[in-house]
Design a protein around this motif. Structure first.
Motif, PDB file in Angstrom:
ATOM      1  N   GLU A  40       0.832  -1.200   0.000  1.00 26.92           N
ATOM      2  CA  GLU A  40       0.000   0.000   0.000  1.00 26.92           C
ATOM      3  C   GLU A  40       0.874   1.260   0.000  1.00 26.92           C
ATOM      4  N   ALA A  41       1.919   1.231   0.812  1.00 24.49           N
ATOM      5  CA  ALA A  41       2.829   2.382   0.875  1.00 24.49           C
ATOM      6  C   ALA A  41       3.516   2.585  -0.471  1.00 24.49           C
ATOM      7  N   LYS A  42       3.949   1.499  -1.095  1.00 24.85           N
ATOM      8  CA  LYS A  42       4.607   1.593  -2.395  1.00 24.85           C
ATOM      9  C   LYS A  42       3.629   2.102  -3.451  1.00 24.85           C
ATOM     10  N   GLU A  97       1.606   9.078  -5.988  1.00 24.54           N
ATOM     11  CA  GLU A  97       2.065  10.433  -5.700  1.00 24.54           C
ATOM     12  C   GLU A  97       3.119  10.888  -6.706  1.00 24.54           C
ATOM     13  N   ARG A  98       4.029   9.979  -7.042  1.00 26.92           N
ATOM     14  CA  ARG A  98       5.076  10.310  -8.022  1.00 26.92           C
ATOM     15  C   ARG A  98       4.452  10.605  -9.387  1.00 26.92           C
TER      16      ARG A  98
END
Length: 69
Positions: A5-7, A13-14
């Motif tokens: 999820e963080a990745k 976002e990127r």
């Protein structure tokens, strides 16, 4: 699971950041193009005005020269 999820969040976002940068660059290019177009129009208008002034001077010279004859 949280790592995925963080990745995924970082990837999103990127991508959003990259899209925003590209959009900003595109807007800046469009703004520069408009500015350049405006300068070209102003230069063309100035040249047109100068040519009209020259034509007027020539016409007046010819009129006054014809009166002296």
């Amino acid at each position: 699971m949280r790592e995925l999820e963080a990745k995924a969040t970082k990837d999103v976002e990127r991508n959003l950041s990259r899209d925003l940068v590209q959009e900003e660059e595109q807007l800046m290019e469009e703004k520069k193009k408009k500015k350049d177009d405006k300068k070209k129009k102003e230069a063309a208008q100035k040249k047109k005005t100068q040519l009209l002034a020259l034509i007027l001077r020539i016409a007046l010279f010819n009129i006054f020269s014809a009166k002296k004859r």
